[in-house]
Design a protein around this motif. Sequence first.
Motif, PDB file in Angstrom:
ATOM      1  N   ARG A   1      39.552  43.402  47.679  1.00  0.00           N
ATOM      2  CA  ARG A   1      39.636  44.932  47.389  1.00  0.00           C
ATOM      3  C   ARG A   1      39.912  45.576  48.940  1.00  0.00           C
TER       4      ARG A   1
ATOM      5  N   ILE B   1      39.271  42.198  43.897  1.00  0.00           N
ATOM      6  CA  ILE B   1      39.538  43.219  42.521  1.00  0.00           C
ATOM      7  C   ILE B   1      41.022  42.769  41.983  1.00  0.00           C
TER       8      ILE B   1
ATOM      9  N   ASN C   1      42.324  50.220  39.615  1.00  0.00           N
ATOM     10  CA  ASN C   1      41.426  49.359  39.074  1.00  0.00           C
ATOM     11  C   ASN C   1      40.075  49.115  39.916  1.00  0.00           C
TER      12      ASN C   1
ATOM     13  N   THR D   1      36.655  49.399  41.151  1.00  0.00           N
ATOM     14  CA  THR D   1      35.330  49.815  40.694  1.00  0.00           C
ATOM     15  C   THR D   1      34.227  49.862  41.632  1.00  0.00           C
ATOM     16  N   ALA D   2      33.069  50.327  41.193  1.00  0.00           N
ATOM     17  CA  ALA D   2      32.126  50.330  42.320  1.00  0.00           C
ATOM     18  C   ALA D   2      31.707  48.953  42.825  1.00  0.00           C
ATOM     19  N   TYR D   3      30.941  49.075  43.915  1.00  0.00           N
ATOM     20  CA  TYR D   3      30.513  47.788  44.730  1.00  0.00           C
ATOM     21  C   TYR D   3      29.042  48.044  45.267  1.00  0.00           C
TER      22      TYR D   3
ATOM     23  N   ARG E   1      26.036  49.669  31.872  1.00  0.00           N
ATOM     24  CA  ARG E   1      27.161  49.071  32.490  1.00  0.00           C
ATOM     25  C   ARG E   1      28.037  50.011  33.492  1.00  0.00           C
ATOM     26  N   ARG E   2      29.110  49.401  33.928  1.00  0.00           N
ATOM     27  CA  ARG E   2      29.815  50.120  34.716  1.00  0.00           C
ATOM     28  C   ARG E   2      30.531  51.157  33.834  1.00  0.00           C
TER      29      ARG E   2
ATOM     30  N   ASP F   1      33.656  51.746  33.768  1.00  0.00           N
ATOM     31  CA  ASP F   1      34.951  51.198  33.329  1.00  0.00           C
ATOM     32  C   ASP F   1      34.634  50.455  32.225  1.00  0.00           C
ATOM     33  N   GLU F   2      33.636  49.561  32.170  1.00  0.00           N
ATOM     34  CA  GLU F   2      33.257  49.032  30.869  1.00  0.00           C
ATOM     35  C   GLU F   2      32.706  49.988  29.729  1.00  0.00           C
TER      36      GLU F   2
ATOM     37  N   LYS G   1      33.946  53.104  29.308  1.00  0.00           N
ATOM     38  CA  LYS G   1      35.109  53.775  28.937  1.00  0.00           C
ATOM     39  C   LYS G   1      35.757  52.741  28.127  1.00  0.00           C
TER      40      LYS G   1
END
Length: 464
Positions: free
Chosen positions: A144, A189, A225, A227-229, A384-385, A387-388, A390
Motif C-alpha cells: 500500500r 493492497i 481500494n 482501506t483502514a490500517y 466490520r470495515r 468497505d465490507e 458497503k
Amino acid sequence: MDVVVIETPQLGDRTYLVHDGSVALVIDPQRDTDRVEEAARTAGVRITHVAETHLHNDYVTGGLVLAGKLGAEYLVNAADNVSFNRSPVSDGHVLQVGRLTVRVVATPGHTHTHLAYVVREDTHDGGMEAVFSGGSLLYGSVGRTDLVSPEDTATLAHAQYSSVRKLVSSAAPEAALYPTHGFGSFCSIGPASRANASTLAEQSASNHALTDPSEEHFVAELLENITAYPAYYAHMSPLNAAGPGPADLSVPDSVDPEELGRRLGSGEWVVDLRHRIAFADDHLNGSVGFEYGNGSNFTSYLGWVIPWEQPLTLLGSRTEVEKAIRDLARIGIDSPDAAVGLEGDAGNGLSRLAPGVPHSSYPHGDWSVLLRERQPGDLVLDVRRPDEYKASHVDGAINVPVYELLRRMDGLPQARIWVHCATGYRASVAASLLDRAGRDVVLVDAKYRDAAAAGVPLSRQDSV
C-alpha cells in the motif's frame, strides 16, 4: 543458494535467511531475533549481513539488534534519516555475501526510500536468482502507498507502478520472488493472491500491477481500494528510525490479587486472552476479551483498538501470556504485566486471581438466535470495515468499525446491541468493550457469509 522462510503469520509478514551453505544474509528481521538465530544454527551458517527493504510501518525491526549482536553489516538505505550507524546502500550498490552477489534496486512506492535486493548465486553458469521485494511487488498485488502521508499517496502509487516494472526487468523471469508483506499484512493492497511461492514470470502474467497497461487506471484503482490500517502503524516507522532495542520476552511475576482488583476498579486495560465464548460466559468485570487462539488476529486488533502506551495487564494461561508478550513486542508494546493462572477455557481461576472483584457475562449465539430473540428497538451493530459493510450488510444494521468503537460508543442508542462481524473475532472484542462500558450486548458468534442461508435479511446478497 538456499532461502529459509521465517513466517510471522500474526502480522502477515516473512523474514528471510539467504545463505550459500557457509555465510548468510538476513532480510527484514522481526524484533524477536531468536527465531532467526535458531534458523542460522540449524542451517549451520554465519550471518554476516542484515538488510532492510524499508523502515517498516507494521512492526518493530530486529535488524539493528541482530546485526550488533553478531557483528554483521546492517544494510539500510543511505537516504533514510536514522539515528544509528549502518552500512548505507542505494540503487545499484553491489556487495558480496560469500558466493552470493547482492544487488540493491531502488523501488519507491510503499515508501519513498524502499529498496529491493536481487541475489544471485555465483556459479559457472550464472546461478539461480532470487528477488526480495519487501513491500514492493507482492503475490498478486503491491504494498500500500498511503502509509507515509495522505499528500504522498497518489505520488507513491505512480512510483509503485514504475518500480514493479523496474524490478521484474532486474532479474531473469524464472527468478523466485520473496516479498516481506502480503500474507495477511495490512501493508498490502489490491487483489492479493493466496499463493505461497511465485516467480517474476508468474507475477508478470497475473499481477494487476504488471498486467494493467494504463498507469492512470492502476493508480485510480489502487486509491479506490485503500482501506483502514491499524492505528499503531503511526508509531512503527519513528521507532525503527530511532533504532529499537532488544525485545524483553520474559513472563513477569503474576500481579497480586489486590493489585489486579485495583487496576480493574480504576479502569486500566486488563486483557483476557481466553476463547471468546469462555469470556462471554464469565469474566472479571472491567476486563476486555482479545481471544489469543493462534494469534492471527490478536496483535493487530489489540494494537489498533487499545490506546497507545496505556498500562496493560494480560490475563490468561502461562502459554497464552508468553506468546502474547512475544507478539506485542513485535509492535513495540513492551513488558506488559500479567496475571497468570487461567488454563484453557476454564474460568474457575478468575476468583483466585482477583477475589472480591465481581464477575460479568453476556449472552451469545448464532444467526438463528438473532432471528428468534431480537426485539423491536434492538440494535444490530456491524463492526466490520466500511468497505465490507458497503458490499453487503444486515438490513437495518449500523456500522461502527471495531477500531472506532471506543470513541463512538457514546453515540450509540441506549438499546440492546447485537454485535457481529465477518467471523466473530472482531465482534467478540466489540462485545467486551460494550460490556465494559455497561451496555446491554449480545455477541453474534457466527460467520457473516452464513447469514443469508440462516434467513437473515441482507441489504444485498453478497457473492460468498
